[in-house]
Design a protein around this motif. Structure first.
Motif, PDB file in Angstrom:
ATOM      1  N   GLU A   1       0.865  -1.055  -0.034  1.00  0.00           N
ATOM      2  CA  GLU A   1       0.115  -0.133  -0.077  1.00  0.00           C
ATOM      3  C   GLU A   1       0.953   1.412   0.043  1.00  0.00           C
ATOM      4  O   GLU A   1       1.847   1.279   0.649  1.00  0.00           O
ATOM      5  CB  GLU A   1      -0.903   0.168   1.096  1.00  0.00           C
ATOM      6  CG  GLU A   1      -2.083  -1.151   1.208  1.00  0.00           C
ATOM      7  CD  GLU A   1      -2.839  -1.068   2.426  1.00  0.00           C
ATOM      8  OE1 GLU A   1      -3.091  -0.075   2.769  1.00  0.00           O
ATOM      9  OE2 GLU A   1      -3.235  -2.127   2.702  1.00  0.00           O
ATOM     10  N   CYS A   2       0.482   2.366  -0.668  1.00  0.00           N
ATOM     11  CA  CYS A   2       1.022   3.570  -0.941  1.00  0.00           C
ATOM     12  C   CYS A   2       0.379   4.768  -1.319  1.00  0.00           C
ATOM     13  O   CYS A   2      -1.009   4.345  -1.713  1.00  0.00           O
ATOM     14  CB  CYS A   2       2.355   3.269  -1.728  1.00  0.00           C
ATOM     15  SG  CYS A   2       1.904   3.185  -3.547  1.00  0.00           S
ATOM     16  N   ASN A   3       0.824   5.925  -1.363  1.00  0.00           N
ATOM     17  CA  ASN A   3      -0.144   6.875  -2.034  1.00  0.00           C
ATOM     18  C   ASN A   3      -0.228   6.431  -3.506  1.00  0.00           C
ATOM     19  O   ASN A   3       0.637   5.934  -4.056  1.00  0.00           O
ATOM     20  CB  ASN A   3       0.622   8.220  -1.992  1.00  0.00           C
ATOM     21  CG  ASN A   3       0.601   8.572  -0.304  1.00  0.00           C
ATOM     22  OD1 ASN A   3      -0.303   8.542   0.506  1.00  0.00           O
ATOM     23  ND2 ASN A   3       1.626   9.488  -0.039  1.00  0.00           N
ATOM     24  N   GLN A   4      -1.248   7.134  -4.074  1.00  0.00           N
ATOM     25  CA  GLN A   4      -1.265   6.696  -5.564  1.00  0.00           C
ATOM     26  C   GLN A   4      -0.152   7.064  -6.345  1.00  0.00           C
ATOM     27  O   GLN A   4       0.430   8.072  -6.494  1.00  0.00           O
ATOM     28  CB  GLN A   4      -2.562   7.717  -6.074  1.00  0.00           C
ATOM     29  CG  GLN A   4      -2.975   7.456  -7.433  1.00  0.00           C
ATOM     30  CD  GLN A   4      -3.727   5.866  -7.797  1.00  0.00           C
ATOM     31  OE1 GLN A   4      -4.454   5.598  -6.841  1.00  0.00           O
ATOM     32  NE2 GLN A   4      -3.368   5.585  -8.672  1.00  0.00           N
ATOM     33  N   PRO A   5       0.454   5.842  -6.913  1.00  0.00           N
ATOM     34  CA  PRO A   5       1.777   6.344  -7.734  1.00  0.00           C
ATOM     35  C   PRO A   5       1.284   6.461  -9.191  1.00  0.00           C
ATOM     36  O   PRO A   5       0.370   6.013  -9.680  1.00  0.00           O
ATOM     37  CB  PRO A   5       2.379   4.892  -7.461  1.00  0.00           C
ATOM     38  CG  PRO A   5       1.318   3.921  -7.544  1.00  0.00           C
ATOM     39  CD  PRO A   5       0.195   4.526  -6.567  1.00  0.00           C
ATOM     40  N   GLU A   6       2.304   7.110  -9.902  1.00  0.00           N
ATOM     41  CA  GLU A   6       2.254   7.096 -11.347  1.00  0.00           C
ATOM     42  C   GLU A   6       2.885   5.645 -11.900  1.00  0.00           C
ATOM     43  O   GLU A   6       2.359   5.239 -12.781  1.00  0.00           O
ATOM     44  CB  GLU A   6       3.277   8.268 -11.878  1.00  0.00           C
ATOM     45  CG  GLU A   6       2.577   9.576 -11.421  1.00  0.00           C
ATOM     46  CD  GLU A   6       3.485  10.794 -12.103  1.00  0.00           C
ATOM     47  OE1 GLU A   6       4.318  10.424 -12.953  1.00  0.00           O
ATOM     48  OE2 GLU A   6       2.959  11.941 -11.979  1.00  0.00           O
ATOM     49  N   HIS A   7       3.763   5.247 -11.340  1.00  0.00           N
ATOM     50  CA  HIS A   7       4.407   4.036 -11.473  1.00  0.00           C
ATOM     51  C   HIS A   7       5.262   3.324 -10.316  1.00  0.00           C
ATOM     52  O   HIS A   7       5.461   4.222  -9.475  1.00  0.00           O
ATOM     53  CB  HIS A   7       5.486   4.016 -12.983  1.00  0.00           C
ATOM     54  CG  HIS A   7       6.209   4.759 -12.795  1.00  0.00           C
ATOM     55  ND1 HIS A   7       6.457   6.255 -13.194  1.00  0.00           N
ATOM     56  CD2 HIS A   7       7.463   4.584 -12.327  1.00  0.00           C
ATOM     57  CE1 HIS A   7       7.641   6.643 -12.849  1.00  0.00           C
ATOM     58  NE2 HIS A   7       8.350   5.666 -12.346  1.00  0.00           N
ATOM     59  N   ILE A   8       5.446   2.139 -10.451  1.00  0.00           N
ATOM     60  CA  ILE A   8       6.437   1.584  -9.184  1.00  0.00           C
ATOM     61  C   ILE A   8       7.579   0.719  -9.870  1.00  0.00           C
ATOM     62  O   ILE A   8       7.454   0.001 -10.758  1.00  0.00           O
ATOM     63  CB  ILE A   8       5.705   0.716  -8.536  1.00  0.00           C
ATOM     64  CG1 ILE A   8       4.466   1.369  -7.775  1.00  0.00           C
ATOM     65  CG2 ILE A   8       6.296   0.356  -7.278  1.00  0.00           C
ATOM     66  CD1 ILE A   8       3.563   0.649  -6.812  1.00  0.00           C
TER      67      ILE A   8
END
Length: 90
Positions: A49-56
């Motif tokens: 889980e994380c803040n809304q990413p653009e990509h990982i």
């Protein structure tokens, strides 16, 4: 994001595979506070889980398998996703 790490040899889950994730957050780059290192459970499953990413960006490793480093997960605005990963034996 959830998923399972599998072996390309027999599609069996890989327990205790190491995962390192570096999410790219809009306007923030790859903040250290969002980076994570963790392992799959006994069934090869993981949850991140994380803040809304653009990509990982990801690095996945396990004994006896080739380590992979990829920039493959792009959620395209989705708040949740499933992303299974496959490792090749060495």
């Amino acid at each position: 994001m959830t998923g399972v790490v599998l072996s390309s040899l027999d599609c069996q889950p890989i327990a205790n595979a190491g995962l390192e994730f570096w999410p790219e957050e809009a306007g923030l780059g790859h903040p250290d506070s969002s980076r994570a290192t963790f392992h799959t459970d006994e069934n090869g499953r993981y949850r991140f889980e994380c803040n809304q990413p653009e990509h990982i960006h990801m690095r996945i490793s396990a004994p006896g398998y080739r380590t992979i480093g990829v920039n493959s997960y792009h959620p395209d605005g989705a708040a949740e996703g499933i992303f299974d990963l496959v490792l090749e034996p060495e």
